[in-house]
Every structure is written in structure tokens, then in C-alpha cells.
Design an enzyme around this catalytic site. Structure first.
Site: not given
Lengths: 93, 473, 475
Positions: C69, C144, C168
Site C-alpha cells: 500500500k 482505503s 480499510s
């Protein structure tokens, strides 16, 4: 209710430039969220302690032993704004 | 005599002490030894506030803080935690300062100073730990500069902020407080006060019990006294002209010796304190007994002991115990020669000569001062020669025994003085007559002649006595 | 490269060919992608794979590609939190998890898209544009960590790391039909994870199957002295890979099936619980009365912490700078330009919630409610081994559907945020479909009892075929 003026003040506290036109729009959206947050008022929290940390740990320390610092070149690698090994910024006031 | 404090001056001080004797910074392993280094060479992701970095507390820093708290007679907190103090400034790489808030590590203490009218207790409100910001250099003056250069070597150094109650009534008392504080910290061996930025002062000043004004940016003790004198005068003048003192922050301009108002938007702060989620609480109460054991004898206790143990006067004991180095030096000297003589020579003479040269006691050896004292007390040299030897050692080096010989400072024999006295009387009949007629001054003239004849090696007092004896025969 | 290959399959492939070939195949797949899951492909990946081949494949993940990420710091590889304000920022250090992965021989393929600063549930607020759901290009992948979930679902990486502040990892796992774990707070070092809300978030793995989750956990979890909230506790996660839930007690909180839940989601979850009963577990209904207040509590805490965490982005040392006549104006202009609308909203709200006069009403109150939410978990988990509920109340929504209305977007997190408030572990596993969109079953465990939820998830996976179906966007 957060007012337009408060939005501008909070914007200054948070160093986010908000012009007069935007502050109205912000106030509307922020108020809808703040309204929602207001529902916490219903909860009886008398004698309830706040939870800052979920883990109940204390006293986490490091020994006073020197670790290597970064080379100056790496420190300044992420900016163009530098002079003689220093970061360079506009004047303060 | 009671000090009346005619202007109703109240001064409180916030002193930031940098614990530069720690090896590493407060939250990272960067070395504290940055003072002579290139900018931004003593930083890492943590003290540079790089995204994703996390702080870890230096255990020794906490120990030092407790030690300081105990030395200032404070209560040590049961449990505490670090908070974030949120504000924007370019020297603050994270946009907040990690500090202590509602539970400072040490609370409610006191220290005793020599006040305007004798001993005075200054109450300590609190002492808390926090991180030092980086260092800014304005390219020009702060308000008209072309830009700012930022060096983060200092960022993350451990500071102890010691806050006093407004118990000082004059700049002199403020200065004494700062001296005493430095003396105590010096004893604890937690910082080197000679390093740049080791102690920084903010002051709260009010007159006639009015509103207080905060004066920031005082970087030296001398500066503190000057800033306070200026600020008190300014407030008094302002009131005399019908003005009113309002709560404000002023900036001390060291170069001009004046305080300037900082009435800008920047000072409207709301620090939004909250507990630092990246650090866990500190429970340190049970460390106290152990730390207490490491606490050295402090200045006041040492002064009392010196008076009792060495029979020296209070004034000497104070002078000898201000700096731990001097106290240790004295005790060594006192173990070898008469402690009272040692007190006079170390406190009155040697310290004076060192101060005059801006040197500390490391510049002189115990062995040399012992030699000087022995030469004087055994009557081999005059006191004046002793002082001269000390000066010579400090200025040109060398050992006292050699200097005595080089300069021919050994006292002359009695009969040489006696001979000189006889000659002086014989050669200056007019002066003798004048003296006998009641002109006291003439005696000095004859003493001068005696000194001339012995090339100054005679003790002037002794020469005078011998002369009087002869004249009164 | 065959999509949806698990780690053991990849290790076999590397043995048969080379890490270089496997990495090259993934990079080629990514090159053809239409989902915008990767923000950057690491130009060093091939060289790293080549070195691993030269060294003879040492380490449990030797040659295994992994996607990371955008908010996890990677030395020499751009890490921007999908924000304009961090454009050009290249960390000079590796996050703890990256160090661990590199030691284990993993090959960092590149960085994955996310909601700007992890503030979102849809991966629409990224400065790189939205990521698309591989099951339906009109829908969001969740957020997210939308990029991390979408690239795994699309076969562009076998495994990935995301971060979970309020769901997330689990939300995009559910929306993209993959497995995602949010470990116990303190389980994985946050050193190098760019903070959104420090007291709530954890890094977590995403994979196509439960075994791979355990394998990654064995590498990245564990004590790190650089994170003061890291807990020193040994555990082998792969020990939990057993098909055995006999006697397991499941609690099903009523409050997680509240207003607005999609009927197909509800059915899939109850079917899954039925399946657990068939496998020998029992369930009972439990009540967690403060669940309805968790969302407000969560958002206040997260925004407050974020307002402070994001203060460092001031244009002085890295990232974007927009000039102004003095430093404060420069910082204000930089932040106005560099942050997106939602990030600015959250910073403003967080600043407000901490400010004089409102601190007690919002921030402190939220922390007290957090205590009550945590107590709900303590009580519920005292009598059962795990809790089960829908990860998300609905399947993935349409791109653009909620982005203009922050509150509706926040409400989507209703089932995930309580877990972060309590700090307990939770895993989302595929449990069926609502129409053509995957549904996630959330299994929540006790503090540091990851092994029980991994065992439950693994057993479920072994006895069902929900993850045999492949998204149409598999390259």
C-alpha cells in the site's frame, strides 16, 4: 453549529487556506457530520474513563545508546529548498 | 532589613534546560554531540519527523528528569504520559511538540536563594520533559528577513522545563535564582551549562501586582537580568504615562537590549493538547528510591557541612559550593593545608583571578595552590607574592617553586630589613623630623625607602612595624 | 502467469523456473491492467528477483512477489499516501514490515492505490484517480486499501499489504472477494506506516486464501522496539491452519445486522453461520449495545489524531510546496493545494474536535464511548470464541455514488470500526455473492487470538467453494 467564521479560524489553526467562498460550503458539510457526532450526547459516560490506548502497557523505553544518524545528503534529498546543508524556508512573519 | 519591593515587581521564570549529557536524544538514538557539527548531520527519520517514524523514550532521560525533580524538592508523579502540543512553526518537524501536560514528571518544589534581604524560598510550580525544536537562522531580522535556514540537529534533544512561581522581586533575585538552579544542575551532572543553548529562559514580569507580560527568547543569564531591567522600566514608564499593562508576549532583542511586542496572528494559539498515541504511559513512582540513592550532596547541604567541618565562614562556604568542581577542588586542598587558609586562597583569591580571566578551576592544580599556601603560611613569601605566583601560573604557566626563584620572591632576612631601616632613617632626617612632629604621612615615605632598599621583598607591614619600633626608641 | 496462484504454487513455479520469470510475468500482467490498482511498479523488482535467484532462494518467501500500500514506507520507492502533498517523496528508510519481507526473500512489486491518507471506503479520493473493482468496473473496490485488494483479486499480485484504521483492509477484501486480516493492535509494528489514526490502525495482509494470510503474518508480525505500542509476544500463525471448528462457540451480534443491510448480504452471512453449525460449531445471539455509537466515536478519534499526524506536511522538508509571502502562508497554501477535499474536511473536523471549548464535548466524549464499545467486546467475547457478522452491510457500491456525501460514506463503516476501537483482531473471508458482487464474512476474535479466527476462516474456506469463482477482470 459551526459558523463560517469558525471554519476560517479552524482553517488557520490547521494551516489550510480557506477563502470566504469555500467556508460556506465547508460549514454545511462539517455541520452535517457534527450533527451526527452530536448523538454521543445521549450516551451516559458518567464515571467512564477514556480509553487512550487499547493495550494496557506502560514503561516502554530505549537504552541511551547512540545509533547512526542519516547522511546529510539523504536528509535533504526530498527537497529543492536547501542552502549550505540547511533546509530553506520563507521568512517566518 | 526587609526589602520593601517598592514597585511591586513579581518575576516568574520558565527555564529550559537541555540535558546534553545524555548520549542520545529524547525519542531517538541520534547523538547529542552536535554542537560543532555540520547542519542536519545528527538527524534520523524520528527527529526529522519523517512520515511513518515513531518515537521511543530514552530511559536515561526519564531518570535524569526524576533526579532533577528530587534535587528541586519536588514531588515525583505517580504516572504520566507525553502529550502533543499542536502548533505550526518551521523548527517543529512534526507540526507538534511532544511534551508533558496535565501530569508533569515533577511538581511543587522549591529552592532557596540569597534574596534582597537574606534567604528567600522560590517555589517551583513544576518541571516537565519535552523535546527541543530545531534551530532557525533568519537571513536578516526576524520580521524583514529574506528567508529562514533550518537545522534539525537540535531537534529532539531532551529539555526539562522548570517553571517557578512569581516569587522573585527583582532582576537580581532572578539572576540569583538562575545561578542557584545552574549550580544544582551542575552538581547533578546532567548537563554542560557551557554549551550553546544549554539553558534558555522565558520570564513573566509584572509591576504593582498588575497583568503579567511574558518575555521570550532570553538566551543567557546576563541577558535575563538585562531583559528584566528593561521590561520593568518599560512597564513603569508605560504606567506613569497613563498606559495600562495588558497580558502579552514580548520578544527580547539581545542586540538592542529591548523587548518587542509580538502582537501577530501567530501568537493566537490553541495548542489542542492530547496524549501522544505513539507512546505508552510512564509509571515511575517506584523508581524514586533508587534515583534518590544516586542523588549527590547538593550545594546547600555541602555549604552547611563546609562551615561545620572546616570551620570556615558562611561567605567562603557559599563561594566554594556554587560550582561542584570548585567544591571538590577546595576539599582536596583543605585535606593538605589549613582549611581556613585554603578557603581564603581558593574562594577569595584563586576564584577572583580565574573569573577575571574567564577560566574555570580546571585551569589550576591542587598541587600548585597547596604550594602557594604553604609558602605563605611558612612565611617564606609574602601574601602579595602568593597572588603574583598565581597570576604567573595562569598567564605563563610554570610551577610556583620555580616562579619564586625566577622572580626572587623569597622574603629577605630580618637583619637586611633592619639594616635598611637604619639606613633609611639616617639618610632622610627631614622626613624623620616631620614624622616626629606629627606628620603621619612622612612615615609612608620612609617605609617606601625601606621597600626600595629591599627591592620590594620585605613585607611592607613588617617593615613598617620595624621602622616604628626604631623611631620610637 | 495463472491468476490466483497461492504462495505455495508460486514457490513451486520459482523452483521450476526462476524468481525472475515469476516477477516478470506479474509485471507483464500489471502492464495490461485496467483497474488502476498499482500506483508504481518498482523498477528494481526484477533485479531483486534476479539476486534472489543468484542466492539460491533462501527465506520463507524467496521470490514471492508482494504489493504494498502507498502509505507503507519503502526505501528508494515513492510513498505518497496517494496524495498530491507527498508527490515526489521517496523515503530514506524501510518500514519494519518491509525489512521483514525483504529478509524473508519477498519481491516488492510496487505500490498500490488507496484513498488519500487512508481516509475513505472507496479508493476514489486518490490523486492517482480511482481504482476499479475487478468484479465490476463501474464499482469501487472498497477502501482505503482498495488497490491492495483489487490487485490480488485481479491476479496482479498474489498477496499484498494494506492498513486497517477502521476497516480499510476488511472492507476492500469483502468488496473484491479476497481474504483480509486486521490483526490485534500491537501485533505488527507500525514503524514506517504513515499514520492516519495511530491508536486505531494496524498493517494487515490481503490474499486469495487464508493460508497465505497466515504465511505473511508469520513473516511480518512480531515485536519491534521502534514501535512503543508493539507487543512482545511469540506466535506461529500457520499453526492455526486446521480444519477444525468442532465445539467452537460463535456469537452473532444483532446490532451488526441493522438498518440498511442488503438482503443478499444478510442471507450469505446467515448461510455461512449455518455452514459453521454443520461443521460442528454452535452459535448464539449476543448484544453489543454501544455499537450504534461506535461510528461517531471512531470518526472523532480518527479525525482528531489525523489533524495532528498530518501537521508535518507543511512544504518545508519534502513533498509539495506552494510559495507564499511567509512561512505560515506558504504552509497554508501548500496544504490547501496538496490535500484533497475529504482530507481537508477531516483535518478541519479533527482540529475543531480538539480545540478549546470542544475538546471535552467531542474528543474526550469519544474516548469514553470507546471504553464502552471495548467493554461490549470484552463481555461478548467472554462467553464465545469468535463473533461473526457481515464485514460490510452492502456489496461494493457504484463509483461516484457516495463521494459527494461524506456522511453516507462514513456510515458504510458501521460494522468494521468497532473492531478498531476495541483493538481486537478480525478477518474478512468471502462467503457468497450479492448479485455478481462478492460478500465478506467478518470473524472477530479476542485480543491476540488471531489463531482462532484464522482457524475458523480456514475451516470455512476448506468446506466451501466461494473463492473458486474468479472476477471477470482477471488479466
Amino acid at each position: 453549529m459551526i459558523t463560517k467564521e469558525e471554519v476560517e479560524h479552524v482553517g488557520w489553526l490547521a494551516r489550510i487556506e480557506i477563502d470566504a467562498k469555500q467556508s460556506d460550503a465547508y460549514a454545511v458539510k462539517l455541520n452535517s457530520v457534527l450533527d451526527y457526532f452530536g448523538q454521543l450526547d445521549e450516551v451516559d459516560t458518567e464515571n467512564v474513563p477514556p480509553t487512550y490506548h487499547v493495550a494496557d502497557i506502560v514503561n516502554v523505553f530505549r537504552k541511551d545508546v547512540v545509533q547512526e544518524s542519516m547522511p546529510q545528503e539523504d536528509v535533504l534529498a526530498n527537497t529543492e529548498n536547501k542552502q549550505e546543508g540547511n533546509f530553506k524556508a520563507p521568512r517566518i512573519m | 532589613m526587609v526589602y520593601e519591593n517598592p514597585d511591586g515587581v513579581r518575576i516568574g521564570l520558565e527555564v529550559h534546560v537541555q540535558l546534553n549529557k545524555l548520549n542520545t536524544k529524547l525519542f531517538c538514538g541520534c547523538s547529542t554531540n552536535y554542537h560543532d557539527s555540520e547542519p542536519n548531520t545528527h538527524v534520523c527519520p524520528v527527529c526529522l519527523g519523517l512520515p511513518g517514524s515513531l518515537p521511543v523514550i530514552n530511559e536515561k532521560a526519564v531518570e535524569f528528569a526524576i533526579k532533577i525533580g528530587l534535587a528541586l524538592n519536588c514531588n515525583i508523579v505517580e504516572q504520566t504520559q507525553f502529550h502533543r502540543k499542536n502548533y505550526y512553526y518551521p523548527d517543529l518537524p512534526k507540526g507538534f511538540q511532544t511534551t508533558q501536560y496535565d501530569f508533569p514528571i515533577a511538581g511543587e518544589g522549591k529552592i532557596v536563594i540569597e534574596g534582597e534581604d537574606g534567604e528567600r524560598v522560590i517555589r517551583i510550580t513544576r518541571a516537565h520533559m519535552e523535546e527541543d525544536p530545531g534551530r532557525l537562522q533568519h537571513m536578516g531580522s526576524i520580521d524583514k528577513s529574506k528567508g529562514t535556514l533550518i537545522n534539525y540537529n537540535r531537534s529532539g534533544m531532551t529539555l526539562i522545563e522548570i517553571v517557578s512561581e512569581p516569587d522573585m522581586r527583582s532582576p537580581k533575585e532572578a539572576r540569583r535564582y538562575l545561578d542557584k538552579l545552574r549550580s544544582i544542575l551542575d552538581y547533578l551532572d546532567v548537563f554542560d551549562g557551557d554549551l550553546e543553548g544549554a539553558m534558555r529562559v522565558d520570564a513573566n514580569v509584572s509591576v504593582y501586582m498588575g497583568e503579567r507580560v511574558e518575555v521570550k527568547n532570553i538566551s543567557s543569564f546576563k541577558g535575563a537580568e538585562r531583559a528584566l531591567l528593561y521590561e520593568i522600566m518599560r512597564q513603569k514608564n508605560h504606567i506613569r504615562r497613563g498606559g495600562e499593562i495588558t497580558l502579552e508576549t514580548r520578544h527580547f532583542d539581545e542586540a538592542r537590549g529591548v523587548t518587542l511586542s509580538m502582537r501577530t496572528k501567530e501568537t493566537e494559539n490553541d495548542y489542542r493538547y492530547f496524549p501522544e498515541p505513539d507512546l505508552v504511559p510512564l509509571r515511575v513512582a517506584d523508581w524514586v528510591p533508587e534515583v534518590l540513592k544516586t542523588l549527590p550532596e547538593l550545594p546547600d547541604a555541602k555549604r552547611d557541612r563546609f562551615i561545620k567541618e572546616y570551620g570556615i565562614i558562611d561567605m567562603h562556604a557559599r563561594a566554594l559550593t556554587t560550582e561542584i568542581k570548585v567544591a571538590n577542588f577546595y576539599e582536596e586542598v583543605a585535606s593538605k593545608v589549613d582549611p581556613k587558609a585554603a578557603a581564603v586562597w581558593v574562594a577569595d583569591i584563586l576564584k577572583g583571578e580565574l573569573n577575571y580571566r574567564d577560566l574555570n578551576v580546571d585551569a589550576f592544580t591542587v598541587e600548585d595552590i597547596v604550594s602557594v599556601i604553604e609558602l605563605v603560611t611558612s612565611n617564606k613569601i609574602t601574601e602579595q607574592s602568593g597572588v603574583e605566583i598565581i597570576r604567573a601560573v595562569l598567564d605563563n604557566g610554570g610551577k610556583p617553586q620555580d616562579i619564586v626563584k625566577e622572580k626572587g620572591l623569597l622574603k629577605v632576612e630580618d637583619d637586611i630589613v633592619a639594616k635598611a631601616v637604619e639606613e633609611a632613617i639616617a639618610e632622610n632626617p627631614e622626613a624623620v623630623a616631620d614624622y616626629r612632629a606629627g606628620k603621619e604621612k612622612s612615615l609612608n615615605f620612609i617605609v617606601g625607602k625601606v621597600m626600595q632598599k629591599t627591592k620590594g621583598r620585605a613585607d611592607a607591614r613588617e617593615a613598617r612595624e620595624k621602622l616604628l619600633a626604631k623611631l620610637d626608641e | 502467469m495463472a491468476a490466483w496462484t497461492d504462495i505455495s504454487g508460486i514457490i513451486q513455479k520459482i523452483a521450476d523456473s526462476s524468481a525472475e520469470e515469476v516477477t516478470a510475468a506479474y509485471i507483464e500482467t500489471i502492464g495490461k491492467s485496467r483497474i488502476n490498482g498499482f500506483t508504481t511498479v518498482w523498477d528494481e523488482a526484477i533485479n531483486v528477483a534476479r539476486e534472489i535467484d543468484a542466492k539460491g532462494h533462501a527465506g520463507p518467501l524467496a521470490g514471492v512477489p508482494i504489493a504494498i500500500k502507498e502509505n507503507i514506507s519503502t526505501k528508494g520507492l515513492s510513498t505518497t499516501c496517494s496524495s498530491k502533498i507527498l508527490q515526489g517523496y521517496v523515503p530514506p528508510y524501510d518500514a519494519h514490515v518491509i525489512e521483514r519481507l525483504k529478509e524473508a526473500g519477498a519481491v516488492i512489486l510496487g505500490k498500490t492505490n488507496m484513498d488519500e491518507f487512508a481516509m475513505g471506503t472507496s479508493t476514489e479520493s486518490s490523486c492517482y484517480g480511482p481504482t476499479f473493482n475487478p468484479w465490476d468496473m463501474d464499482r469501487v473496490p472498497g477502501g482505503s486499501s482498495g488497490g491492495s485488494a483489487a490487485v490480488v483479486a485481479a491476479g496482479e499480485a498474489p498477496v499484498s499489504l494494506g492498513s486497517d484504521t477502521g476497516g480499510s483492509v476488511r472492507c476492500p477484501a469483502a468488496f473484491c472477494g479476497v481474504v483480509g486480516l486486521k490483526p490485534t493492535y500491537g501485533c505488527i509494528s507500525r514503524y514506517g506506516l504513515i499514520s492516519y489514526a495511530n491508536s486505531l490502525e494496524q498493517i494487515g495482509p490481503l490474499a486469495t486464501n487464508v493460508a497465505d494470510i497466515a504465511t505473511i503474518m508469520d513473516v511480518v508480525a512480531g515485536y519491534d522496539h521502534r514501535d512503543s505500542t508493539s507487543i512482545n509476544r511469540e506466535n506461529t500463525y500457520s499453526d492455526a491452519l486446521k480444519d477444525d471448528v468442532k465445539g467452537m462457540k460463535i456469537g452473532v451480534p444483532d446490532e451488526y445486522f441493522g438498518e440498511g443491510i442488503d438482503k443478499d448480504v444478510e442471507k450469505s452471512v446467515w448461510d455461512a453461520i449455518g455452514k459453521f453449525e454443520d461443521m460442528g460449531a454452535t452459535y448464539e445471539k449476543v448484544s453489543m449495545p454501544h455499537t450504534k455509537y461506535a461510528l461517531a466515536s471512531y470518526y472523532i478519534i480518527a479525525m482528531s489524531e489525523a489533524s495532528s499526524n498530518l501537521a508535518r506536511f507543511d512544504g518545508t522538508r519534502y513533498g509539495l510546496r506552494t510559495e507564499g509571502e511567509n512561512w505560515h502562508v506558504m504552509a497554508s497554501k501548500t496544504r490547501a493545494e496538496g490535500f484533497g477535499t475529504e482530507v481537508k474536511r477531516r483535518i478541519l473536523l479533527g482540529t475543531y474536535a480538539l480545540s478549546a471549548g470542544y475538546h471535552d464535548k467531542y474528543y474526550l466524549k469519544a474516548l469514553k464511548v470507546r471504553t464502552l464499545v471495548k467493554q461490549d467486546f470484552d463481555k461478548a467475547l467472554a462467553n464465545v470464541d469468535v463473533l461473526m457478522a457481515p464485514t460490510m452491510p452492502t456489496p461494493a457500491f457504484k463509483i461516484g455514488e457516495k463521494i459527494e456525501d461524506p456522511l453516507s460514506l462514513y456510515l458504510a463503516d458501521v460494522n468494521t470500526v468497532p473492531v478498531n476501537l476495541a483493538g481486537v483482531p478480525s478477518i474478512s473471508v468471502p462467503c457468497g455473492f450479492a448479485g455478481d458482487m462478492p460478500v465478506g464474512l467478518q470473524i472477530i476474535g479476542k485480543h491476540f487470538d488471531e489463531n482462532t479466527i484464522i482457524k475458523a476462516a480456514y475451516s470455512f474456506e476448506q468446506n466451501t467453494d466461494h473463492n473458486s469463482r474468479r472476477p471477470p477482470e482477471v488479466a
